[in-house]
Design a protein around this motif. Structure first.
Motif, short mmCIF file in Angstrom:
data_model
loop_
_atom_site.label_atom_id
_atom_site.label_comp_id
_atom_site.label_asym_id
_atom_site.label_seq_id
_atom_site.Cartn_x
_atom_site.Cartn_y
_atom_site.Cartn_z
N TYR A 41 93.22 -46.41 49.88
CA TYR A 41 94.53 -46.21 50.50
C TYR A 41 94.78 -44.25 51.27
O TYR A 41 94.49 -44.31 51.75
CB TYR A 41 95.42 -46.43 50.02
CG TYR A 41 95.59 -48.31 50.16
CD1 TYR A 41 94.68 -49.25 51.03
CD2 TYR A 41 96.62 -49.16 49.58
CE1 TYR A 41 94.59 -49.97 50.94
CE2 TYR A 41 96.85 -50.43 49.53
CZ TYR A 41 95.33 -51.25 50.27
OH TYR A 41 95.46 -52.57 50.00
N HIS A 42 95.11 -44.58 49.20
CA HIS A 42 95.90 -42.81 49.52
C HIS A 42 94.73 -41.51 49.80
O HIS A 42 94.59 -41.20 50.52
CB HIS A 42 96.34 -42.29 48.08
CG HIS A 42 97.32 -43.34 47.82
ND1 HIS A 42 98.70 -43.07 46.31
CD2 HIS A 42 97.66 -44.91 48.84
CE1 HIS A 42 98.91 -44.19 46.99
NE2 HIS A 42 98.83 -44.94 47.66
N PHE A 45 93.38 -42.08 53.32
CA PHE A 45 94.51 -42.03 54.30
C PHE A 45 93.98 -39.93 54.52
O PHE A 45 94.52 -39.68 55.41
CB PHE A 45 95.21 -42.38 53.98
CG PHE A 45 96.80 -41.91 54.95
CD1 PHE A 45 96.70 -42.51 56.55
CD2 PHE A 45 96.84 -41.18 54.63
CE1 PHE A 45 97.79 -42.39 57.38
CE2 PHE A 45 98.59 -40.98 55.22
CZ PHE A 45 98.45 -41.12 56.09
N THR A 46 94.31 -39.54 53.20
CA THR A 46 94.61 -37.72 53.26
C THR A 46 93.47 -37.78 54.44
O THR A 46 93.50 -36.22 54.59
CB THR A 46 94.64 -37.31 52.02
OG1 THR A 46 95.37 -38.02 51.40
CG2 THR A 46 94.64 -35.98 52.01
N VAL A 53 99.67 -37.68 50.33
CA VAL A 53 100.05 -38.68 49.60
C VAL A 53 100.42 -38.97 48.48
O VAL A 53 99.64 -38.10 47.36
CB VAL A 53 99.35 -39.99 49.54
CG1 VAL A 53 99.82 -41.17 48.64
CG2 VAL A 53 98.53 -40.38 51.32
N PHE A 278 100.62 -44.19 57.41
CA PHE A 278 99.78 -44.40 56.33
C PHE A 278 99.89 -46.08 56.45
O PHE A 278 98.95 -46.82 55.79
CB PHE A 278 100.69 -44.71 54.76
CG PHE A 278 100.34 -44.78 53.66
CD1 PHE A 278 99.63 -44.01 53.49
CD2 PHE A 278 100.89 -45.91 52.90
CE1 PHE A 278 98.74 -44.68 52.09
CE2 PHE A 278 100.50 -46.37 52.15
CZ PHE A 278 99.74 -45.85 51.31
N SER A 282 96.52 -48.63 55.77
CA SER A 282 95.86 -49.10 54.95
C SER A 282 95.70 -50.42 55.07
O SER A 282 95.60 -50.96 53.75
CB SER A 282 96.77 -48.69 53.83
OG SER A 282 97.46 -47.24 53.82
#
Length: 357
Positions: A41-42, A45-46, A53, A278, A282
């Motif tokens: 996820y993190h 996402f970034t 994050v 987010f 995610s």
């Protein structure tokens, strides 16, 4: 004209910097579980949004939310919490409502509301995983092969210390199943004074042999170090220790207790919009499947199932290690979140009094 152009350029630069500087703080449970979220996820996402994050951990991320919201000093944007905590915190007005229409459809166009497993979408929460509390043993330190939940409580047949989570939830249910209560009748029994007494009577039989744990990373370590021969644990933590770290740990699925973990946004989160972004990112189909390649928790979306492949070693097929695999569901109990929303305070007070005796 030059001044106007310069001002516009400055404004655009400032806006770009603000977007780049935006961040979201996500609180989770630590260890292998947080690592699975960082990877699935993190980081993506970034990479896609430019939003940084900040990953922070707690033994139970639900605990700080009430204090922060009531103090008007909220530093958490997203928290990963258990089902009953998500419902309780929402009922108490401590969470932001989540508009499920923001969640992306499945790849085939199925709306998110039809793609998530039943119960996975709540007024203030969106589930990411299905996990379970199981018990595990170190095969190097146990003579024979434990196969039932009753074996966990049988210190004559299998001598040695037991690791148990320092909480009433799951502990009482397992005690009743060990005492012969069918999974489908556990909460019916636990709703009575006699049933509660019965569960604590079972715990009494191993009380002197219990090593209590509070953080999810502890049971694998207790087992690996030989401090206990068996321990209740989160299934994904045992999987990680056994497969990724090569520890001789084995899961006993009999008497497992299934539960959801869900993303929530505390009321007054400083980066609410980024938090919602987010969560939507995610919990899409691919991201939930990606997490399942890092740890053996089942995705909360049906469309993610067929995308789950091998572990990061490229060899271990993940499907059989999921708590929801057919072979693991023979005597499984689904956590009754409504029961725990109503009874959590009362039963934990009883549990803490029992601990002090």
């Amino acid at each position: 004209m030059k001044l106007k152009t310069a001002l516009m350029a400055t404004a655009l630069t400032s806006a770009a910097y603000a977007a780049q500087a935006q961040e979201v703080t996500v609180m989770s449970w630590g260890g292998a579980y947080t690592k699975s979220q960082v990877e699935a996820y993190h980081k993506p996402f970034t990479a896609e949004t430019g939003i940084r994050v900040n990953s922070v951990d707690a033994d139970n991320p639900a605990t700080p939310i009430k204090a922060q919201v009531e103090a008007g000093n909220v530093s958490i944007d997203v928290a990963d919490v258990e089902f009953s905590d998500a419902v309780r915190l929402c009922d108490e007005g401590l969470l932001e409502p989540i508009d499920v229409s923001m969640l992306p459809d499945a790849p085939d166009g199925t709306p998110a509301t039809e793609d998530f497993i039943e119960g996975a979408l709540q007024d203030c929460a969106v589930a990411s995983i299905v996990w379970s509390t199981v018990y595990a043993y170190n095969s190097s330190n146990v003579d024979g092969t434990p196969t039932t939940i009753a074996d966990f409580f049988d210190t004559e047949k299998f001598p040695g210390k037991r690791g148990v989570r320092k909480s009433a939830k799951a502990t009482l249910e397992m005690a009743l199943m060990a005492d012969g209560v069918p999974a489908g009748e556990v909460y019916e029994v636990l709703e009575t004074d006699e049933g509660i007494d019965r569960a604590f009577a079972v715990l009494d039989t191993i009380k002197d042999d219990i090593v209590w744990w509070e953080a999810g990373a502890q049971p694998p370590q207790l087992l690996a170090d030989g401090e206990v021969v068996m321990s209740t644990a989160y299934n994904g933590r045992i999987f990680n220790a056994a497969v990724a770290e090569g520890q001789p740990l084995e899961i006993v699925w009999d008497g497992q207790i299934l539960d959801f973990d869900l993303f929530v946004v505390p009321k007054g989160a400083p980066n609410k919009d980024a938090a919602m972004q987010f969560i939507a990112f995610s919990t899409d189909t691919q991201r939930l499947a990606d997490q399942a390649s890092w740890i053996s928790y089942g995705p909360a979306r049906m469309s993610s199932g067929e995308l789950v492949g091998t572990f990061m070693d490229g060899e271990t097929e993940m499907a059989t290690h999921m708590p929801t695999a057919e072979a693991n569901m023979g005597n499984a109990l689904v956590n009754n979140f409504e029961f725990w929303v109503d009874m959590d305070a009362e039963l934990n007070e009883r549990f803490n009094s029992w601990l002090a005796q």
